[in-house]
Design an enzyme around this catalytic site. Structure first.
Site, PDB file in Angstrom:
ATOM      1  CG  ASP A 191      -1.815   1.241   1.248  1.00  0.00           C
ATOM      2  OD1 ASP A 191      -2.594   1.422   0.303  1.00  0.00           O
ATOM      3  OD2 ASP A 191      -1.708   2.033   2.208  1.00  0.00           O
TER       4      ASP A 191
ATOM      5  CD  GLU B  36      -4.846   0.245  -3.725  1.00  0.00           C
ATOM      6  OE1 GLU B  36      -6.070   0.267  -3.548  1.00  0.00           O
ATOM      7  OE2 GLU B  36      -4.074   1.072  -3.219  1.00  0.00           O
TER       8      GLU B  36
ATOM      9  CG  ASP C 181      -1.065   3.693   5.793  1.00  0.00           C
ATOM     10  OD1 ASP C 181      -1.990   4.076   5.066  1.00  0.00           O
ATOM     11  OD2 ASP C 181      -0.274   4.467   6.366  1.00  0.00           O
TER      12      ASP C 181
END
Length: 395
Positions: free
Chosen positions: A184, A268, A350
């Site tokens: 992340d 991502e 996170d």
């Protein structure tokens, strides 16, 4: 596998004159061809391709005021026209914007194919140069490999770099591992791993901000076209190069470590170009280098036999409870820790996001599932609730 090795080199006075003249001619030919293609379309609705611009180059060399084009190697000039053709192909395919004119202050580059250079005893001899280039070999080329294409580049700070493109037959696949990790990305912490580890953001730009600000203010006071302005511009470029080099170096060390320690890496698929449109976060996002981080992970995973999985950017990794799957409707950025209103589990924003990313990455890797979330309305909202702890303001 095709790879490129980049080195810094230090040309002699004679070599620098020849290379600067070559880069200038490449820039001139590129700009003339771009102007001709643009004019042909707007005035006659005609499309000019590479073959026609190559014929134009032959005619330009015969003009009296362009005789200096014959003093440099013809290969970089032809390669410049091929690059222009590629730029137009990308434009018509919707992958890029309309090509821009090259500027002298941006440095420049020249590409030499195998007919325009000589590789002998581990040294590079370029066309029109009698002596080999003095290259700082920071790392050796793979044994048995010879460059197929060489690109010489002059950057804004006045440094010379050379890129050697080779076909590397060696297999560098690493031993398979059982470990997988979810990433992340962020600003305060550059990367948060699903293992709970947080890697700090070096914030390279902030470290040099005051020095760069003073240099840019000094540049703005100089008269345009003066020699002092050129010196001030060079000073600014060197500071910016130092910032860029430090950022790239940190990302290389980080991505190499992640590739060595994990078989599968899940990230991502962020739209960084859209995110930097936020004026409050644009500088911080650009300094973090998220796009470069993913780019390095992508090609290194391909080199070393690892798997890089990209999940949908709309997956609610931060708002989803990793314990029960409950999704809160809103979770502002200032809330770094929160409690799930459904099961009461306490989450670090996170770490919870990275673990959700890893879990979804396994799903995508195994069955190719679509992780785009369905429309979900949640009763639990964390905006100014008492169970969400705000981040302390920066001093």
């Amino acid at each position: 596998m095709e790879k490129a090795y980049r080195y810094r080199f230090y040309p002699t006075t004679e070599q620098e004159q020849i290379l600067r003249r070559t880069i200038g001619c490449v820039r001139l030919v590129f700009n003339r061809a771009l102007a001709a293609r643009t004019e042909a379309w707007y005035e006659r609705q005609e499309r000019v391709d590479y073959v026609q611009t190559s014929a134009m180059l032959t005619q330009w060399k015969k003009l009296e005021d362009l005789q200096f084009l014959n003093e440099v190697s013809c290969v970089p000039l032809q390669q410049g026209l091929r690059h222009l053709q590629t730029a137009f192909a990308n434009f018509f395919a919707g992958r890029a914007k309309y090509p821009n004119f090259k500027k002298k202050r941006s440095g420049g580059s020249a590409e030499f194919t195998k007919s325009a250079f000589r590789w002998k005893d581990g040294q590079v001899y370029l066309a029109k140069c009698s002596e080999p280039l003095l290259i700082k070999w920071s790392r050796q080329l793979p044994s048995g490999c010879e460059p197929t294409t060489i690109t010489v580049k002059l950057d804004l700070s006045g440094r010379w770099f050379i890129s050697l493109r080779i076909n590397d037959p060696t297999d560098k696949t690493m031993q398979p591992l059982d470990s997988a990790v979810g990433l992340d990305v962020g600003i305060s912490s550059l990367v948060t791993l699903s293992t709970g580890e947080k890697i700090a953001n070096p914030k390279t730009f902030d470290k040099h901000y005051q020095k760069l600000r003073r240099a840019q203010k000094s540049l703005s006071r100089k008269q345009k076209g003066s020699r002092n302005r050129a010196k001030a511009r060079l000073k600014v470029a060197r500071i910016q190069a130092k910032i860029s080099d430090a950022r790239i170096d940190h990302l290389h060390k980080l991505t190499t470590r992640l590739i060595r320690e994990n078989q599968t890496i899940v990230v991502e698929d962020l739209a960084v170009k859209n995110m930097v449109k936020n004026p409050k976060l644009a500088r911080a996002i650009s300094d973090a280098g998220w796009g470069e981080l993913v780019r390095q992970l992508d090609y290194k995973a391909n080199w070393y036999g690892r798997a890089l999985v990209k999940i949908d950017r709309w997956f609610p990794s931060s708002k989803r409870c990793g314990n029960c799957g409950h999704i809160v409707e809103k979770l502002p950025l200032n809330i770094r820790e929160w409690d799930c209103p459904n099961c009461g589990a306490h989450h670090d924003r996170d770490i919870n996001a990275s673990r959700n990313i890893l879990a979804v990455g396994h799903t995508v890797a195994v069955c190719g599932a679509n992780v785009r979330p369905n429309r979900h309305k949640s009763k639990g909202q964390l905006r100014n609730s008492s169970n969400g702890r705000k981040q302390k303001p920066k001093s």
